[in-house]
Motif scaffolding. Sequence first.
Motif, PDB file in Angstrom:
ATOM      1  N   THR A  30     -10.100-135.443 -59.924  1.00 16.86           N
ATOM      2  CA  THR A  30      -9.395-134.425 -60.704  1.00 16.86           C
ATOM      3  C   THR A  30      -8.642-135.105 -61.837  1.00 16.86           C
ATOM      4  OG1 THR A  30      -7.800-132.618 -60.623  1.00 16.86           O
ATOM      5  CG2 THR A  30      -7.374-134.460 -59.149  1.00 16.86           C
ATOM      6  N   GLN A  31      -8.675-134.461 -63.009  1.00 17.09           N
ATOM      7  CA  GLN A  31      -7.943-135.025 -64.150  1.00 17.09           C
ATOM      8  C   GLN A  31      -6.460-134.728 -64.038  1.00 17.09           C
ATOM      9  OE1 GLN A  31     -10.015-132.856 -67.130  1.00 17.09           O
ATOM     10  NE2 GLN A  31     -11.619-134.394 -67.386  1.00 17.09           N
ATOM     11  N   ALA A  32      -6.161-133.481 -63.639  1.00 16.24           N
ATOM     12  CA  ALA A  32      -4.753-133.072 -63.649  1.00 16.24           C
ATOM     13  C   ALA A  32      -4.384-132.450 -62.308  1.00 16.24           C
ATOM     14  CB  ALA A  32      -4.514-132.080 -64.784  1.00 16.24           C
ATOM     15  N   PHE A  33      -3.139-132.084 -62.156  1.00 20.23           N
ATOM     16  CA  PHE A  33      -2.628-131.477 -60.925  1.00 20.23           C
ATOM     17  C   PHE A  33      -1.927-130.170 -61.298  1.00 20.23           C
ATOM     18  CE2 PHE A  33      -3.463-135.840 -60.312  1.00 20.23           C
ATOM     19  CZ  PHE A  33      -3.970-135.935 -59.033  1.00 20.23           C
ATOM     20  N   VAL A  34      -1.846-129.239 -60.352  1.00 19.26           N
ATOM     21  CA  VAL A  34      -1.279-127.917 -60.658  1.00 19.26           C
ATOM     22  C   VAL A  34      -0.015-127.693 -59.848  1.00 19.26           C
ATOM     23  CG1 VAL A  34      -3.552-127.003 -61.237  1.00 19.26           C
ATOM     24  CG2 VAL A  34      -2.675-126.736 -58.905  1.00 19.26           C
ATOM     25  N   TYR A  35       0.746-126.696 -60.255  1.00 18.18           N
ATOM     26  CA  TYR A  35       2.074-126.449 -59.687  1.00 18.18           C
ATOM     27  C   TYR A  35       2.156-124.989 -59.264  1.00 18.18           C
ATOM     28  CZ  TYR A  35       2.239-130.484 -62.720  1.00 18.18           C
ATOM     29  OH  TYR A  35       1.937-131.660 -63.325  1.00 18.18           O
ATOM     30  N   PRO A  36       2.890-124.704 -58.187  1.00 17.61           N
ATOM     31  CA  PRO A  36       2.991-123.320 -57.727  1.00 17.61           C
ATOM     32  C   PRO A  36       3.744-122.427 -58.716  1.00 17.61           C
ATOM     33  CG  PRO A  36       4.417-124.769 -56.418  1.00 17.61           C
ATOM     34  CD  PRO A  36       3.580-125.641 -57.283  1.00 17.61           C
ATOM     35  N   ASN A  37       4.630-122.997 -59.527  1.00 18.98           N
ATOM     36  CA  ASN A  37       5.380-122.188 -60.495  1.00 18.98           C
ATOM     37  C   ASN A  37       5.946-123.098 -61.587  1.00 18.98           C
ATOM     38  OD1 ASN A  37       7.832-123.347 -59.408  1.00 18.98           O
ATOM     39  ND2 ASN A  37       7.556-121.943 -57.675  1.00 18.98           N
ATOM     40  N   ALA A  38       6.534-122.500 -62.583  1.00 25.77           N
ATOM     41  CA  ALA A  38       7.038-123.249 -63.737  1.00 25.77           C
ATOM     42  C   ALA A  38       8.178-124.180 -63.350  1.00 25.77           C
ATOM     43  CB  ALA A  38       7.503-122.281 -64.829  1.00 25.77           C
ATOM     44  N   GLU A  39       8.995-123.728 -62.391  1.00 29.53           N
ATOM     45  CA  GLU A  39      10.128-124.561 -61.964  1.00 29.53           C
ATOM     46  C   GLU A  39       9.622-125.857 -61.310  1.00 29.53           C
ATOM     47  OE1 GLU A  39       9.896-121.312 -61.451  1.00 29.53           O
ATOM     48  OE2 GLU A  39      11.648-120.501 -62.486  1.00 29.53           O
ATOM     49  N   ALA A  40       8.547-125.727 -60.510  1.00 37.10           N
ATOM     50  CA  ALA A  40       8.003-126.909 -59.828  1.00 37.10           C
ATOM     51  C   ALA A  40       7.429-127.896 -60.850  1.00 37.10           C
ATOM     52  CB  ALA A  40       6.932-126.498 -58.828  1.00 37.10           C
ATOM     53  N   ALA A  41       6.768-127.361 -61.888  1.00 36.77           N
ATOM     54  CA  ALA A  41       6.239-128.233 -62.947  1.00 36.77           C
ATOM     55  C   ALA A  41       7.378-128.970 -63.633  1.00 36.77           C
ATOM     56  CB  ALA A  41       5.442-127.409 -63.956  1.00 36.77           C
ATOM     57  N   GLU A  42       8.416-128.227 -63.974  1.00 32.81           N
ATOM     58  CA  GLU A  42       9.572-128.848 -64.638  1.00 32.81           C
ATOM     59  C   GLU A  42      10.156-129.956 -63.766  1.00 32.81           C
ATOM     60  OE1 GLU A  42      13.090-126.402 -65.056  1.00 32.81           O
ATOM     61  OE2 GLU A  42      13.754-127.540 -66.820  1.00 32.81           O
ATOM     62  N   ALA A  43      10.327-129.662 -62.473  1.00 36.61           N
ATOM     63  CA  ALA A  43      10.948-130.635 -61.562  1.00 36.61           C
ATOM     64  C   ALA A  43      10.112-131.905 -61.468  1.00 36.61           C
ATOM     65  CB  ALA A  43      11.109-130.004 -60.171  1.00 36.61           C
ATOM     66  N   ARG A  44       8.785-131.733 -61.453  1.00 37.90           N
ATOM     67  CA  ARG A  44       7.927-132.917 -61.311  1.00 37.90           C
ATOM     68  C   ARG A  44       7.972-133.781 -62.571  1.00 37.90           C
ATOM     69  NH1 ARG A  44       2.240-132.368 -58.324  1.00 37.90           N
ATOM     70  NH2 ARG A  44       3.589-130.992 -57.120  1.00 37.90           N
ATOM     71  N   PHE A  45       8.130-133.145 -63.733  1.00 35.72           N
ATOM     72  CA  PHE A  45       8.243-133.941 -64.962  1.00 35.72           C
ATOM     73  C   PHE A  45       9.600-134.634 -65.052  1.00 35.72           C
ATOM     74  CE2 PHE A  45       4.658-133.778 -67.916  1.00 35.72           C
ATOM     75  CZ  PHE A  45       3.786-132.983 -67.189  1.00 35.72           C
ATOM     76  N   VAL A  46      10.605-134.084 -64.416  1.00 29.49           N
ATOM     77  CA  VAL A  46      11.913-134.763 -64.374  1.00 29.49           C
ATOM     78  C   VAL A  46      11.787-135.991 -63.491  1.00 29.49           C
ATOM     79  CG1 VAL A  46      14.330-134.596 -63.634  1.00 29.49           C
ATOM     80  CG2 VAL A  46      13.243-132.668 -64.818  1.00 29.49           C
ATOM     81  N   LYS A  47      11.265-135.803 -62.290  1.00 33.27           N
ATOM     82  CA  LYS A  47      11.035-136.959 -61.417  1.00 33.27           C
ATOM     83  C   LYS A  47       9.959-136.625 -60.393  1.00 33.27           C
ATOM     84  CE  LYS A  47      13.147-140.549 -58.633  1.00 33.27           C
ATOM     85  NZ  LYS A  47      11.982-141.373 -58.986  1.00 33.27           N
ATOM     86  N   ALA A  48       8.829-137.340 -60.488  1.00 32.43           N
ATOM     87  CA  ALA A  48       7.738-137.121 -59.533  1.00 32.43           C
ATOM     88  C   ALA A  48       8.035-137.884 -58.247  1.00 32.43           C
ATOM     89  CB  ALA A  48       6.419-137.582 -60.136  1.00 32.43           C
ATOM     90  N   GLY A  49       7.888-137.212 -57.112  1.00 32.02           N
ATOM     91  CA  GLY A  49       8.102-137.863 -55.816  1.00 32.02           C
ATOM     92  C   GLY A  49       6.929-138.744 -55.438  1.00 32.02           C
ATOM     93  N   GLU A  50       7.045-139.422 -54.299  1.00 29.75           N
ATOM     94  CA  GLU A  50       6.025-140.361 -53.780  1.00 29.75           C
ATOM     95  C   GLU A  50       4.616-139.769 -53.820  1.00 29.75           C
ATOM     96  OE1 GLU A  50       4.935-143.423 -51.623  1.00 29.75           O
ATOM     97  OE2 GLU A  50       6.054-143.811 -53.450  1.00 29.75           O
ATOM     98  N   ASP A  51       4.460-138.543 -53.326  1.00 35.23           N
ATOM     99  CA  ASP A  51       3.135-137.944 -53.217  1.00 35.23           C
ATOM    100  C   ASP A  51       2.925-136.825 -54.221  1.00 35.23           C
ATOM    101  OD1 ASP A  51       1.435-139.283 -51.403  1.00 35.23           O
ATOM    102  OD2 ASP A  51       2.819-138.748 -49.800  1.00 35.23           O
ATOM    103  N   GLU A  52       3.587-136.949 -55.363  1.00 35.65           N
ATOM    104  CA  GLU A  52       3.440-135.931 -56.409  1.00 35.65           C
ATOM    105  C   GLU A  52       2.805-136.561 -57.647  1.00 35.65           C
ATOM    106  OE1 GLU A  52       7.099-132.949 -55.247  1.00 35.65           O
ATOM    107  OE2 GLU A  52       7.415-134.363 -56.895  1.00 35.65           O
ATOM    108  N   PHE A  53       1.766-135.914 -58.131  1.00 36.11           N
ATOM    109  CA  PHE A  53       1.016-136.460 -59.265  1.00 36.11           C
ATOM    110  C   PHE A  53       0.984-135.448 -60.402  1.00 36.11           C
ATOM    111  CE2 PHE A  53      -0.303-138.563 -55.434  1.00 36.11           C
ATOM    112  CZ  PHE A  53      -0.261-139.894 -55.800  1.00 36.11           C
ATOM    113  N   ILE A  54       0.768-135.958 -61.625  1.00 31.65           N
ATOM    114  CA  ILE A  54       0.829-135.126 -62.819  1.00 31.65           C
ATOM    115  C   ILE A  54      -0.505-135.110 -63.557  1.00 31.65           C
ATOM    116  CG2 ILE A  54       1.870-135.020 -65.139  1.00 31.65           C
ATOM    117  CD1 ILE A  54       4.500-136.017 -63.806  1.00 31.65           C
TER     118      ILE A  54
END
Length: 392
Positions: A30-54
Motif C-alpha cells: 500500500t502506498q498510503a494509509f487511511v484514517y477513521p476521521n479527520a481528527e485521527a489524521a490530524e493526530a497522526r501528523f502531529v505524532k505517529a505512534g509505534e504502529d501508525e503509518f502515513i
Amino acid sequence: MANFSKRTQMVHGGIRRSQYGELSEAMFMTQAFVYPNAEAAEARFVKAGEDEFIYARYGNPTNRMFEDRLAMLEGTEDAFACTSGMAAVNGALMALTKAGDHVVSSRALFGSCLYILEEVLARFGVEITLVDGTDNAAWEAAIRPDTRLVFFESISNPTLEVVDMAHVVSLAHAVGALVVADNAMVTPVYSYAAKMGADLVVYSTTKHVDGQGRMLGGAICGSRELIRGPIEAYMKHTGGAINPFAAWTHLKALETIDLRVRAQSDSALKVVEALSGHEKLSFVNYPTHPSHPQYDLAIAQAPSAGTVLAFEVKGGKEACFTFLNALEIFIISNNFADAKSIATHPATTTHQRLPQDQKDLLGISDGLVRLSVGLEDPSDLIGDLMQALDRV
Ligand SMILES: *Cc1c(COP(=O)(O)O)cnc(C)c1O
C-alpha cells in the motif's frame, strides 16, 4: 526476544501480526494509509505512534518488521531500510555532513562509494582525505580536530583489506567524529561494527541478506537518535525507503541468513585451504586464513571473514580468462554473496573504470579473481576450480 539467540531472533524478531493472525509476515502493498476521521489524521501528523503509518515513503509495517529484525542481528537500537546499498551509503553520508566539514575515508572502496565522496560530497564543499585503511598511522595522521565523519569498508571489496575498527573508532571519537562502516563484505552474521562502536553500520542487503539474487536493498543501522533523527528525515524526504516487496523478501531471507552465511563461509575457508600454494596462483587472499598478512587482527575481530575470497592467477589476463571460461559451476557475474557461486574479474568489470595507477595502488591486477562461495557442496566447488586451473 532479547533473551533468545540471534538465530531464533531472525525467525521471530520484529513480527507484527494483523487481525487475521497470519503465520508468515504479511506484505503490505500500500502506498498510503487511511484514517477513521479527520481528527485521527490530524493526530497522526502531529505524532505517529509505534504502529501508525502515513505514507510508504515514510514507513510501512513490512519495512518496519524488516528494520526491527535486522537491527536485532546487528545489535543496534534501530535501522532504516533503503532502496539499495548505495541509497544507504548516500543517506548516511549526506545526512550527517555539510559544507566545510572534513571526512576521512579508506581508499579501498566500492566504486560508487568513492563517487559519493569525491564527486557528490566534494561538490557541496566537504573536504575528503583518503587513506590506506590498513595503516593505523595514516588514520592517525588524517583525523583532525575538525573531522566530522570517518568512513570505511570494514573488509574491502575486492582486495579484502581489514580495518582495525577499535583503533579507528577511538581516533574518531576522540575528536567527536561519527564513524560509518560499510559492512557488505563482513556480513551481518559476523558483524562486529556496532559492538566496536561504529555509530552507523551500512549494508547492501542486496548481498548476504537477500543472498539469492532477487532484490536490491540496503539498510542503515544505529542508535534510535541517529536513525529516527537525521537519517529518517533525509531518507523519507529524498525518497530512499525500500519498497515493501523487497522488505518482505529480505524479512523472509533473514530467517535463513545464519544458516546460509555460516555454511557459505565454512565452504569459503575450505576453498582457500584447497587453493593455498597452488602452482598456478601467486597468492590466495582470505583474512581469516593464517596466510593473510592481517590474520591476527581479522580473527580477533570475527571468527570468519565471510563468503568472499580473492586470488591471483599467474600469467595475467589471458591465463585468468582461460581459467574463468573453464569454470563449470562458478558463474561469471559481478555480484557476490549469492547462493550460487560466482567468479568476478574486477580489473575488467567492477573496477574497469579505475585509472591504472589506482588499480596498482589497490592491487587490482589483471590476474586477480574474486570468488563468492555459494551454497553448493564445497567438494564440487573445489573440483571445479581445480579442473579450471588445470586448463591454464
Ligand atoms: C554492493 C555494495 C554496495 C552497493 O550496494 P547496492 O545494493 O548494489 O546498491 C556498497 N558497498 C559495498 C561494499 C558493496 O559491496
